[in-house]
Design an enzyme around this catalytic site. Structure first.
Site, PDB file in Angstrom:
ATOM      1  N   HIS A 185      -0.146  -8.357   3.988  1.00 26.93           N
ATOM      2  CA  HIS A 185      -0.876  -7.094   3.901  1.00 26.93           C
ATOM      3  C   HIS A 185      -0.426  -6.305   5.123  1.00 26.93           C
ATOM      4  CE1 HIS A 185      -4.335  -4.295   3.833  1.00 26.93           C
ATOM      5  NE2 HIS A 185      -4.433  -4.542   5.125  1.00 26.93           N
ATOM      6  N   HIS A 238       0.789  -4.585  -1.832  1.00 22.82           N
ATOM      7  CA  HIS A 238       0.186  -3.268  -2.112  1.00 22.82           C
ATOM      8  C   HIS A 238       0.605  -2.175  -1.137  1.00 22.82           C
ATOM      9  CE1 HIS A 238      -3.910  -4.916  -0.268  1.00 22.82           C
ATOM     10  NE2 HIS A 238      -2.998  -4.806   0.658  1.00 22.82           N
ATOM     11  N   ASP A 311      -4.764  -5.703  -7.737  1.00 17.02           N
ATOM     12  CA  ASP A 311      -5.571  -5.650  -6.516  1.00 17.02           C
ATOM     13  C   ASP A 311      -7.059  -5.768  -6.841  1.00 17.02           C
ATOM     14  OD1 ASP A 311      -5.150  -5.740  -3.841  1.00 17.02           O
ATOM     15  OD2 ASP A 311      -4.596  -3.637  -3.609  1.00 17.02           O
TER      16      ASP A 311
END
Lengths: 430, 345
Positions: A185, A238, A311
């Site tokens: 992340h 993401h 997600d």
């Protein structure tokens, strides 16, 4: 003897680049034939069950590489059975769950236990990331080797970036040794401390503390240096900014083993949605500028962004019924993943094949799991969907227990008719 | 990396394990001669010097193992000389081994307990060296937790310095005793496949052994987690493995290293349990090595971390206790070489 024959379908096979009328035969849970045109009469007769797909799209089941499970720890929000059933209803046949459960999935016995429980549920398959660091604290390396042995497909640190460069270097070395990807992340937490949304004119106008877009690319750029040193497989999760897309594109040009995914909010929405302080739009990473959104679509189209993931997270309603700042980020995603991705196809930004590649073949190959290929011998994990069927996103109608979405009321096209996991029907729309 | 030159004529050839008296009866090896005044590392020694030390150690080992008295002139090599054991890091076996070696050669041995000394009071390494130098020791045996400390001392004292382990750099007498142990058991070093397994990054034993064993023509493989692999170590002419079973496939010697938790910062490996699971030597993994493979460990062992007890204590395969025994002989050869070098005799 064929168990199931699906014919008169628009066959979409990203592995072979096929988008044409065709059929699939399934026996003992495995694809025994997948070809263009109609099967011959003899095969039709020999099938125990024969389904005329009426020209609907028949594609590999979706592989959703980024889902947060609330089980164990918050089963009242969404337990494993609900999650895997809801995934099947969304055309997802494999879910890859993040380690952010309670307790954290940082131990081989947790992987064993969850995997075993998933086999008792008739829904999507469950794959798991192991936590990269113990308790997701970003300090001590978790027992990656033993988790890999127990079946972890990769390692991730949830929505917490590994900030310590030395820990990150060692994690990459160790993951490289185990030949598993490390999923990051990407957020420089020091730079985004206390932030409530993307930093911009909008955040200034709304009086919300901004997180600069650069905080994402800064981590990716640092990590790429470490990837060069270690030769490990690195996956940026993401991603949401133009700078991040540019960094990943350069890394790929350089030949590094780097991949990336994004989620529908980052190609569907921008930061202006936050203007009403509606906490359904509070996400991590935050919604970005229109230019960033455009860059994400370009990245998907040119292959810089490999995969699209939901997600998905089940957020407690109470945690969203807050002022924007303290509200918990995140939203539901598995019900809308396919339709929102297809919106890029309907707007002619990407092809149907590319869409299905992002949703199945790419995540499957990043994680070395089966999926994304309609070829003989592959497990019959399939989705049948009407690409043009229109519906309106209503969280109340979601199969998932997670009912908070930034897309409430949005008209979309593309609806799942049936899905199969290992040849067994796991969802059929009535 | 191939050895610079071949040494067959210099090394005693014996393929059987039962040599002893026969070889002793032939010409005993002469005292080793070294170009340098000090023994700071294996790197920099030439193969002739290494073999001379090993062969001389072999002779001392025969005497010790046969429990023969060490008589003049051998017993008087260090007579009237002072050997100072200066250990800045805790050690039992190396210190005692040097002490015994020196006493076998009639040296007077002084052990400096650094923990309770002026170093604790803030004296620098060089001040300590100057102070000790004023006492005119002949040989200084030094262990220090900083790489390069032995070399630094050697530049500031008149005594000959033996490096008994400096940080992550070298531990030359350990490598010499390892080689001597192998040679006495197998009969040769050249052509052997030797796997050095474990905490390579933090190991001075590994570095000294890589230099020594590859100089003598062994084929070296390193086996360790990627996180414990020092940068560019392949430039030292070794083959690298991150899987123990693959790494020890067909090897003649499995040399295990201690997981040096005291030199780690806590994130190199996840846990001792996982380390044992992946890199610990047990009977099952050992099956991949050559049928007569031998196990070595410089000690002290972490049982259940890098090696399990059944394997470590296997009298057929484990050379671990022999290594300790041979250590005294190898160090006698080193002390003698430096004493001879000093020229006062």
């Amino acid at each position: 003897m064929t168990d199931l024959l699906l014919h008169n379908a628009r066959l979409i096979d990203p592995a072979r680049g096929i988008d044409a009328t065709g059929h699939i035969a399934v026996t003992d849970g495995v694809i025994t034939a997948a070809g263009t045109g109609e099967p011959d009469k003899a095969s039709m007769k020999a099938a125990a069950q024969s389904v005329d797909c009426g020209g609907a799209c028949l594609a590999p089941g979706l592989v959703d590489m980024r889902v947060q499970t609330s089980d164990p720890g918050a089963e009242h929000l969404e337990d494993l059975a609900t999650l895997l059933h809801a995934a099947a209803a969304g055309g997802i046949t494999s879910i890859v769950a993040l380690p952010d459960a309670k307790p954290v999935i940082d131990d081989a016995s947790m992987i064993d236990s969850l995997s075993l429980r998933a086999t008792r549920i008739d829904g999507a398959r469950l794959f798991l990331y192991g936590a990269a660091t113990t308790g997701l604290q970003g300090k001590a390396m978790a027992e990656l080797g033993m988790m890999a042995e127990a079946g972890a497909v990769g390692f991730a640190n949830g929505t917490r970036t590994i900030m310590d460069s030395l820990v990150m270097r060692r994690l990459l070395s160790y993951c490289g040794m185990l030949d598993k990807p490390l999923v990051q992340h990407c957020e420089d937490h020091a730079l985004t401390a206390g932030s409530e949304m993307n930093e911009s004119e909008t955040s200034t106008r709304l009086g919300l503390i901004g997180a600069p877009a650069a905080a994402e690319a800064m981590i990716i750029d640092r990590d790429l240096h470490l990837v060069r040193m270690t030769g490990a497989r690195y996956h940026a999760a993401h991603i949401s900014t133009r700078d991040a897309v540019d960094s990943i594109r350069r890394a790929k040009d350089e030949g590094l083993a780097v991949t990336a995914d994004t989620a529908p909010p980052y190609f569907m929405l921008n930061e202006l949605s936050v203007s009403t302080y509606d906490t359904a739009f509070k996400l991590a990473p935050p919604l970005r500028s229109e230019d960033d959104r455009e860059a994400i679509i370009e990245g998907i189209a040119d292959g810089t962004i490999d995969a699209i993931a939901s997600d998905h997270i089940a957020v407690d309603g109470d945690a969203k019924a807050q002022p924007f700042g303290p509200a918990q980020p995140g939203a539901s995603g598995i019900d809308t993943l396919l339709a929102l991705t297809l919106s890029l196809v309907h707007r002619e930004r990407i092809s149907m094949l590319r869409a299905m590649e992002c949703l199945s073949l790419a995540p499957a190959s990043i994680l070395d799991i089966d999926g994304g290929a309609l070829i003989e011998g592959a497990a019959a994990d399939l989705v049948l969907f009407d690409p043009s069927a229109s519906w309106v996103v209503r969280a109340a109608d979601f199969a998932s227990n997670s009912r908070i979405t930034p897309f409430e009321g949005l008209p979309v096209q593309g609806r799942v008719r049936s899905s199969w996991v290992g040849g067994m029907p796991v969802f059929t729309r009535s | 990396m191939p050895p610079a030159y071949k040494l067959n004529s210099m090394t005693k050839q014996s393929d059987s394990g039962s040599r002893n008296t026969a070889t002793l009866a032939t010409t005993p090896a002469p005292p080793a001669r070294l170009a340098s005044k000090h023994l700071l590392g294996i790197e920099g020694l030439n193969p002739l010097e290494i073999n001379a030390l090993i062969d001389r150690g072999d002779m001392f080992a025969d005497l010790i193992q046969e429990e023969q008295p060490i008589t003049p002139p051998l017993s008087e090599v260090l007579k009237g000389r002072t050997v100072l054991n200066l250990f800045f890091e805790n050690s039992t076996r190396t210190r005692v081994s040097f002490e015994l070696a020196a006493k076998n050669l009639s040296g007077s041995v002084l052990n400096i307990n650094v923990a309770g000394s002026s170093v604790k009071k803030g004296e620098t390494l060089l001040d300590t060296a100057t102070t000790l130098n004023a006492m005119h020791p002949h040989i200084l045996v030094v262990r220090h937790n900083c790489s390069g400390a032995a070399q630094l001392l050697s530049q500031h004292v008149d005594a000959a310095v033996i490096n008994a382990g400096d940080g992550r750099h070298e531990h030359p007498t350990q490598a010499l005793l390892d080689a001597l142990t192998i040679k006495r058991r197998v009969g040769r070093i050249e052509g052997l496949k030797i796997a050095i397994c474990g905490d390579i990054a933090n190991s001075r034993v590994a570095r000294s052994n890589i230099h020594l064993l590859s100089t003598l023509g062994a084929e070296i493989r390193l086996v360790c987690p990627a996180t414990l692999l020092p940068d560019a170590v392949d430039a030292m002419g070794v083959e690298i493995h991150t899987n123990l079973e693959q790494g020890i496939e067909g090897v003649d010697i499995v040399m295990m290293l201690r997981l040096q938790t005291e030199r780690m910062e806590g994130t190199e490996t996840p846990s001792q349990r996982e380390y044992f699971n992946m890199f610990g030597l047990d009977r099952r993994k050992l099956m991949r090595a050559a049928p007569n493979a031998l196990i070595m460990h410089p000690g002290p062992m972490n049982r259940g971390v890098e090696i399990d007890s059944a394997t470590a204590d296997d009298v057929e395969k484990s050379l671990i206790r022999t290594q300790v025994e041979i250590g005294v002989a190898a160090r006698m050869a080193c002390l003698e070489a430096l004493a001879t070098k000093e020229g006062a005799a």
